[in-house]
Write a protein that holds these residues in place. Sequence first.
Motif, PDB file in Angstrom:
ATOM      1  N   LEU A 144      47.103  43.622  26.458  1.00 50.85           N
ATOM      2  CA  LEU A 144      46.943  44.572  27.551  1.00 50.85           C
ATOM      3  C   LEU A 144      45.985  44.008  28.591  1.00 50.85           C
ATOM      4  CD1 LEU A 144      46.669  48.033  25.741  1.00 50.85           C
ATOM      5  CD2 LEU A 144      48.686  46.674  26.259  1.00 50.85           C
ATOM      6  N   THR A 145      46.227  44.347  29.843  1.00 50.78           N
ATOM      7  CA  THR A 145      45.330  43.903  30.902  1.00 50.78           C
ATOM      8  C   THR A 145      44.041  44.715  30.868  1.00 50.78           C
ATOM      9  OG1 THR A 145      46.181  45.471  32.537  1.00 50.78           O
ATOM     10  CG2 THR A 145      47.331  43.356  32.333  1.00 50.78           C
ATOM     11  N   THR A 146      43.031  44.213  31.561  1.00 51.36           N
ATOM     12  CA  THR A 146      41.767  44.938  31.636  1.00 51.36           C
ATOM     13  C   THR A 146      41.972  46.311  32.261  1.00 51.36           C
ATOM     14  OG1 THR A 146      40.653  42.803  31.905  1.00 51.36           O
ATOM     15  CG2 THR A 146      39.370  44.770  32.389  1.00 51.36           C
ATOM     16  N   GLU A 147      42.848  46.385  33.279  1.00 54.21           N
ATOM     17  CA  GLU A 147      43.129  47.669  33.925  1.00 54.21           C
ATOM     18  C   GLU A 147      43.762  48.655  32.955  1.00 54.21           C
ATOM     19  OE1 GLU A 147      43.491  44.529  37.198  1.00 54.21           O
ATOM     20  OE2 GLU A 147      43.969  44.722  35.074  1.00 54.21           O
ATOM     21  N   GLU A 148      44.709  48.189  32.149  1.00 56.36           N
ATOM     22  CA  GLU A 148      45.387  49.070  31.189  1.00 56.36           C
ATOM     23  C   GLU A 148      44.411  49.582  30.133  1.00 56.36           C
ATOM     24  OE1 GLU A 148      49.808  46.946  31.538  1.00 56.36           O
ATOM     25  OE2 GLU A 148      48.411  46.361  29.960  1.00 56.36           O
ATOM     26  N   ILE A 149      43.522  48.707  29.670  1.00 58.44           N
ATOM     27  CA  ILE A 149      42.535  49.125  28.670  1.00 58.44           C
ATOM     28  C   ILE A 149      41.569  50.135  29.287  1.00 58.44           C
ATOM     29  CG2 ILE A 149      40.706  48.334  27.124  1.00 58.44           C
ATOM     30  CD1 ILE A 149      42.110  45.582  27.118  1.00 58.44           C
ATOM     31  N   ALA A 150      41.169  49.901  30.532  1.00 55.38           N
ATOM     32  CA  ALA A 150      40.253  50.831  31.204  1.00 55.38           C
ATOM     33  C   ALA A 150      40.884  52.210  31.326  1.00 55.38           C
ATOM     34  CB  ALA A 150      39.883  50.291  32.579  1.00 55.38           C
ATOM     35  N   ARG A 151      42.169  52.276  31.638  1.00 59.55           N
ATOM     36  CA  ARG A 151      42.830  53.578  31.744  1.00 59.55           C
ATOM     37  C   ARG A 151      42.920  54.259  30.385  1.00 59.55           C
ATOM     38  NH1 ARG A 151      45.606  51.077  36.176  1.00 59.55           N
ATOM     39  NH2 ARG A 151      47.072  50.011  34.814  1.00 59.55           N
TER      40      ARG A 151
END
Length: 422
Positions: A144-151
């Motif tokens: 997962l991308t950093t953005e996906e994990i943050a969400r």
Amino acid sequence: MRKYGELVADRDIRRTVDAVWRMEAAKIVATLTRVVGDVGVAEDLAADALVNALEQWPATGVPHNPAAWLTTVAKRKAIDQWRRQDRLDAKYAALAHELETASDHAWDPDLIDDDVLRLIFISAHPILPRDSRIALTLRIVGGLTTEEIARAFLVQKATIAARITRAKKMLGEANVPFEVPEPDEYPARLSAVLSVLYLIYNEGYSASSGHRWIRDELCREALRLGRVLTALLPDEAEVNGLVALMEFQSSRFGARTDADGNPVLLEDQDRTQWDRAQIGRGMAALDRVGQILRRTGAGWGPYALQAALAQCHAAAPSAADTDWARIVSLYDGLLQIAPSPVVELNRAVAIAMRSGPESALGIVDTIDGLDDSYLLHGVRGELLSRLGRDTEAADEFERAATMVTNDRERDVLVAKAARARA
């Protein structure tokens, strides 16, 4: 000047490489970690092999087994590195042993017999704070991308990036070996492992960004790993609960999108398209949870409760015939043991189905922690629409549409706003 056909072929190759990487990256990195003993080195080797694929495949064509090609190239790069390092004989011996035993070793039910699951347990080292363990594992293993994990965490991207960086630094400074833990160490890591599988599955079930609403390859991999985990730990109620939840949710895939890939919401789905065999597997896993809890006297955990929620939907012939009172009760229990604003929001939706939208709207207006999420505004718009407050509903749908990062969900929200305006 290159011909148009060559440019198209290169784009096709790049799309193929991207698809292979999305589906196989975790397995490739996991296999390389087992060979080289260092996840950072394994990531670098895999990335180098990916660059070689982009350089060579346009000329040679895509190999029959792209993942095996990438893994083999990465292993050769590891050998090249070892040639430039000390202890070459020991490295060769380790690799030879790995190659000799990879296909014909005896299966041990007490050992992790899956490279990806093994890497998840390794990354979930208890030396790290729990949130850092999960973030690192989602990045390395889940892809997962950093953005996906943050969400998924409902936090800022910079927060997750810092957690991942600190986690790698802590492991390096502590000189933690990337080796499979002993069975008596599993319990200390199990909670983080289950969280990783759950979040990977959720990202696949409802993709947080991009053009696809469902990333079924993520769901399949999370469910596969869950099934492997139940074989390893058959008497863990929460392991069986998570598998039951994933089985129930996966049973709906045939009805969750239309022919063009657009989302079909739960109440509009053709339930005859739900996979009854998969629902049966979910029922069996949930039955095992009940047996384990009765035998041990333990209470229901969050994954088992969510599986029971999913079972209510799976058993109902329609949205109107769903036991919404039981669903509200299960959400009450979930809030007691795993409180979160998302659970509060889902409970409000269930209350709207049980008692009407007005009582649910008052609850939604008191929820904190979802100001930066489109979910709150989407639900609020739905409740306002059902109350006939169309202008307010359209405002909420439009606000949600500006916040959502998945193209398919944005289209749904825009369409809802247009209908409310009309």
